[in-house]
Design a protein around this motif. Structure first.
Motif, mmCIF file in Angstrom:
data_model
loop_
_atom_site.group_PDB
_atom_site.id
_atom_site.type_symbol
_atom_site.label_atom_id
_atom_site.label_comp_id
_atom_site.label_asym_id
_atom_site.label_seq_id
_atom_site.Cartn_x
_atom_site.Cartn_y
_atom_site.Cartn_z
ATOM 1 N N ALA A 96 1.742 -31.741 -14.789
ATOM 2 C CA ALA A 96 1.682 -30.374 -14.268
ATOM 3 C C ALA A 96 0.729 -29.508 -15.087
ATOM 4 N N ILE A 97 0.804 -29.599 -16.425
ATOM 5 C CA ILE A 97 -0.046 -28.737 -17.241
ATOM 6 C C ILE A 97 -1.507 -29.182 -17.128
ATOM 7 N N LEU A 98 -1.768 -30.473 -16.991
ATOM 8 C CA LEU A 98 -3.150 -30.927 -16.835
ATOM 9 C C LEU A 98 -3.733 -30.453 -15.508
ATOM 10 N N LEU A 99 -2.919 -30.439 -14.454
ATOM 11 C CA LEU A 99 -3.386 -29.902 -13.177
ATOM 12 C C LEU A 99 -3.819 -28.448 -13.327
ATOM 13 N N VAL A 100 -3.008 -27.666 -14.017
ATOM 14 C CA VAL A 100 -3.323 -26.252 -14.208
ATOM 15 C C VAL A 100 -4.590 -26.089 -15.047
ATOM 16 N N LEU A 101 -4.733 -26.893 -16.089
ATOM 17 C CA LEU A 101 -5.903 -26.790 -16.962
ATOM 18 C C LEU A 101 -7.188 -27.098 -16.190
ATOM 19 N N PHE A 102 -7.171 -28.146 -15.387
ATOM 20 C CA PHE A 102 -8.371 -28.482 -14.622
ATOM 21 C C PHE A 102 -8.671 -27.415 -13.583
ATOM 22 N N VAL A 145 1.554 -25.447 -10.930
ATOM 23 C CA VAL A 145 2.491 -24.356 -11.187
ATOM 24 C C VAL A 145 3.794 -24.597 -10.443
ATOM 25 N N TYR A 146 3.693 -25.043 -9.211
ATOM 26 C CA TYR A 146 4.881 -25.214 -8.383
ATOM 27 C C TYR A 146 5.648 -26.477 -8.766
ATOM 28 N N LEU A 147 4.955 -27.474 -9.297
ATOM 29 C CA LEU A 147 5.651 -28.616 -9.876
ATOM 30 C C LEU A 147 6.468 -28.162 -11.082
ATOM 31 N N PHE A 148 5.912 -27.276 -11.898
ATOM 32 C CA PHE A 148 6.661 -26.688 -13.008
ATOM 33 C C PHE A 148 7.908 -25.968 -12.505
ATOM 34 N N PHE A 149 7.744 -25.177 -11.454
ATOM 35 C CA PHE A 149 8.868 -24.417 -10.922
ATOM 36 C C PHE A 149 10.000 -25.333 -10.450
ATOM 37 N N VAL A 150 9.662 -26.357 -9.666
ATOM 38 C CA VAL A 150 10.676 -27.280 -9.166
ATOM 39 C C VAL A 150 11.378 -27.975 -10.327
ATOM 40 N N LEU A 151 10.602 -28.410 -11.305
ATOM 41 C CA LEU A 151 11.168 -29.060 -12.482
ATOM 42 C C LEU A 151 12.078 -28.109 -13.249
ATOM 43 N N VAL A 189 -1.686 -16.033 -16.001
ATOM 44 C CA VAL A 189 -0.621 -17.005 -16.247
ATOM 45 C C VAL A 189 0.756 -16.354 -16.404
ATOM 46 N N LEU A 190 0.798 -15.061 -16.678
ATOM 47 C CA LEU A 190 2.092 -14.430 -16.957
ATOM 48 C C LEU A 190 2.930 -14.211 -15.705
ATOM 49 N N TRP A 191 2.325 -14.298 -14.515
ATOM 50 C CA TRP A 191 3.120 -14.039 -13.314
ATOM 51 C C TRP A 191 4.228 -15.075 -13.154
ATOM 52 N N SER A 192 3.920 -16.328 -13.457
ATOM 53 C CA SER A 192 4.915 -17.379 -13.257
ATOM 54 C C SER A 192 6.039 -17.295 -14.278
ATOM 55 N N LEU A 193 5.718 -16.820 -15.489
ATOM 56 C CA LEU A 193 6.781 -16.614 -16.469
ATOM 57 C C LEU A 193 7.753 -15.545 -15.994
ATOM 58 N N ALA A 194 7.213 -14.498 -15.368
ATOM 59 C CA ALA A 194 8.068 -13.433 -14.855
ATOM 60 C C ALA A 194 9.010 -13.968 -13.780
ATOM 61 N N VAL A 195 8.500 -14.821 -12.891
ATOM 62 C CA VAL A 195 9.346 -15.400 -11.849
ATOM 63 C C VAL A 195 10.500 -16.175 -12.467
ATOM 64 N N GLU A 196 10.198 -16.974 -13.474
ATOM 65 C CA GLU A 196 11.259 -17.759 -14.103
ATOM 66 C C GLU A 196 12.246 -16.884 -14.864
ATOM 67 N N VAL A 244 20.277 -32.054 -24.409
ATOM 68 C CA VAL A 244 19.593 -31.689 -23.180
ATOM 69 C C VAL A 244 18.919 -30.339 -23.326
ATOM 70 N N VAL A 245 19.650 -29.361 -23.852
ATOM 71 C CA VAL A 245 19.102 -28.018 -23.994
ATOM 72 C C VAL A 245 17.925 -28.012 -24.949
ATOM 73 N N ASP A 246 18.085 -28.709 -26.059
ATOM 74 C CA ASP A 246 17.044 -28.655 -27.074
ATOM 75 C C ASP A 246 15.792 -29.421 -26.660
ATOM 76 N N ARG A 247 15.980 -30.444 -25.851
ATOM 77 C CA ARG A 247 14.839 -31.283 -25.517
ATOM 78 C C ARG A 247 14.067 -30.796 -24.299
ATOM 79 N N GLN A 248 14.590 -29.788 -23.596
ATOM 80 C CA GLN A 248 13.949 -29.404 -22.358
ATOM 81 C C GLN A 248 13.311 -28.032 -22.445
ATOM 82 N N PRO A 249 12.126 -27.897 -23.009
ATOM 83 C CA PRO A 249 11.439 -26.627 -22.979
ATOM 84 C C PRO A 249 11.071 -26.270 -21.553
ATOM 85 N N VAL A 250 11.378 -25.050 -21.143
ATOM 86 C CA VAL A 250 11.108 -24.649 -19.765
ATOM 87 C C VAL A 250 9.674 -24.173 -19.651
ATOM 88 N N GLN A 251 9.013 -24.624 -18.627
ATOM 89 C CA GLN A 251 7.591 -24.366 -18.523
ATOM 90 C C GLN A 251 7.254 -23.260 -17.554
#
Length: 404
Positions: free
Chosen positions: A27-33, A65-71, A153-160, A394-401
Motif C-alpha cells: 500500500a505505501i509503495l503504491l502511494v509513493l509511486f 490509500v484505500y487499501l490502507f483504509f480497509v486494512l 496526505v493529512l486528509w486520510s489521517l483525519a478520516v481515520e 496485537v495492539v503493539d504490532r499493528q501500527p495504523v496507517q
C-alpha cells in the motif's frame, strides 16, 4: 485446493500476522509511486511503449490509500473486539492509539510550520488556518471552512481519527453481531451519500469522511466476521472470491458508464465501492495465503520492512519531494524544466526523494516513535486474564496507517 483447505495448523487470526505487514508495504509503495510520478504538467504524449505503461501504472497508486483504509478497519475492529472483555476498554484503546499516532503527526505539523518559512521548500506553502484545522483532525474538511488543502496526505489521517472517535463506542456498546450490521450499514450508506451529493450538485469525490467511509466499513465488517464463522478457511475463501468477483463485475459493467472517472454519476458513486470490494477480497486472500504452505509469498521481508515504517514514510514523503525539488530548482533549473517530459529525470528525482524519505522514516521509527511506544504499558493497566499478552501483542504490532 491447499490454498483453501490449508496445510498449516495456524489460525487465520493470530496475535501477529506478518502477511499484513507485507500488504501494508504494498500500500505505501503504491502511494509513493503515485506521488512520485503524478507530476504537475506531465507531458503524456512524450511517453511511448513501456514508459507509458509504467506511468499509467504509477498513476493508479492512489488506490493504496484505500487499501490502507480497509486494512485499518479490519485491524482496529479486531483490536476492539479482542479487548472488549478486558478492563479499561476505552482507556487502553485511546492511550495506545494516541502514543502510536499523535507524536509523529504533531511533529509533522511542526515541520509544516517551520520548514516552508526557512526558505528551503519553494514548493510548499502551508497556512496557519490549515495547520489549526489539521491539529483538530479536520484536514479533510478544510474546504467547508474555505481553507485550501496545503498538505494532501493529512486528509486520510483525519478520516481515520474520526473512525477512532466513533467506532470504539459502537463496538463497546453493542454485540459483535450488531457491530457487524453497523459496519455493513456504513459500507452501504456511503455510496448512497455520494449519489445524493452528486444529484445535488456537490462534489461527490471530496474527501469528507461521510463520502469515503465505506472502505473502513467493509474492513470493519471483515474484522467482525473473522471473529465468528469466517475464522475458518473455507468461509474466508468464499468471502474473498465474492468480493473479488463483485468488484470485477462492477468494473466491467460500469466501464461504459465511466466507473473509473469521478466525473460521471456511476464513477462518482461506485468507483470507491468497486475498489473497496477488491481490497477486501485481497485482504481476505492475504490472510489465507499467509497461513498456507505458500506463506513465503505473502511474508516478504522487504515488503514487511516497508510496512513497518509506512506510517512515518507516509507522513514525510511529500516533504521529501518538496525538499529535493527545491534544490533542483536552485542548482539545476534547466533539468527541472525537463522533468515533465523525461522519465529518466523523474525516476532519478523519485529515487533521491525516496532515499531521503525512507531515511527519515527509519530514524523516526527507531529514535522517536519507539520512545513513545515504550510508554504504552506504563500508561495503561496490565490485562487481568491469561490471554492479555496475546492481545497486547496485537495492539503493539499493528501500527495504523494513513495515507494520500
Amino acid at each position: 485446493m491447499s490454498f483453501a483447505a490449508g496445510a498449516s495448523s495456524e489460525k487465520l487470526i493470530r496475535p501477529v500476522m506478518p502477511e499484513l505487514d507485507s500488504l501494508r508495504g504494498i500500500a505505501i509503495l503504491l502511494v509513493l509511486f503515485f506521488h512520485g510520478f503524478n507530476y504537475p504538467g506531465l507531458v503524456w504524449s512524450q511517453f511511448k511503449g513501456p514508459a507509458r505503461v509504467f506511468i499509467t501504472a504509477s498513476l493508479g497508486g492512489w488506490t493504496g490509500v484505500y487499501l490502507f483504509f480497509v486494512l485499518s478497519g479490519f485491524l482496529i475492529t479486531g483490536i476492539l473486539l479482542d479487548s472488549k472483555p478486558k478492563p479499561h476498554y476505552y482507556r487502553r484503546f485511546y492511550i495506545r492509539r494516541a502514543l502510536r499516532i499523535l507524536p509523529a503527526f504533531y511533529l509533522v505539523l511542526l515541520l509544516l510550520i517551520v520548514l516552508p518559512r526557512t526558505g528551503w521548500l519553494e514548493h510548499r506553502r502551508v497556512g496557519l488556518p490549515f495547520i489549526g484545522l489539521s491539529f483538530l483532525y479536520l484536514a479533510n474538511l478544510t474546504p467547508i471552512f474555505g481553507v485550501p488543502e496545503h498538505y494532501a496526505v493529512l486528509w486520510s489521517l483525519a478520516v481515520e481519527e474520526h473512525f477512532y472517535l466513533v467506532w470504539p463506542t459502537v463496538v463497546g456498546a453493542f454485540s459483535r453481531r450488531t457491530a457487524g450490521w453497523c459496519a455493513l450499514a456504513i459500507f452501504v450508506a456511503s455510496p448512497g451519500i455520494r449519489a445524493l451529493a452528486y444529484g445535488l450538485g456537490y462534489d461527490a469525490g471530496a474527501s469528507y469522511t461521510w463520502l469515503v467511509a465505506d472502505d473502513l466499513g467493509i474492513g470493519a465488517l471483515l474484522g467482525v466476521l473473522s471473529r465468528g464463522r469466517m475464522a475458518r478457511r473455507i468461509p474466508m475463501l468464499y468471502f474473498s472470491l465474492l468480493c473479488g468477483a463483485a468488484a470485477i463485475a462492477m468494473f466491467v459493467l460500469g466501464t461504459p458508464f465511466g466507473i473509473w472517472r469521478g466525473s460521471t454519476f456511476v464513477g462518482a458513486v461506485f468507483r470507491l465501492t468497486t475498489l473497496n470490494l477488491f481490497c477486501a477480497g485481497v485482504l481476505a486472500a492475504t490472510l489465507l495465503l499467509g497461513t498456507s504452505r505458500l506463506k513465503w509469498l505473502a511474508q516478504r521481508p522487504l515488503l514487511r520492512w516497508f510496512g513497518e515504517i509506512s506510517y512515518g514514510l507516509y507522513l514525510v514523503h511529500m516533504l521529501a519531494f518538496d525538499f529535493i525539488d527545491h534544490w533542483i530548482v536552485r542548482y539545476f533549473p534547466g533539468l527541472y524544466a525537463q522533468l515533465p517530459s523525461r522519465l529518466s529525470l523523474l525516476f532519478c528525482r523519485f529515487l533521491i526523494s525516496m532515499g531521503l524519505a525512507v531515511g527519515v522514516a527509519v530514524l523516526s521509527r527507531r529514535y522517536f516513535e519507539e520512545w513513545f511506544l515504550g510508554w504504552k504499558d506504563r500508561w495503561t493497566p496490565p490485562d487481568s486474564n491469561p490471554s492479555g499478552q496475546a492481545a497486547k501483542m496485537v495492539v503493539d504490532r499493528q501500527p495504523v496507517q494513513r495515507t494520500a
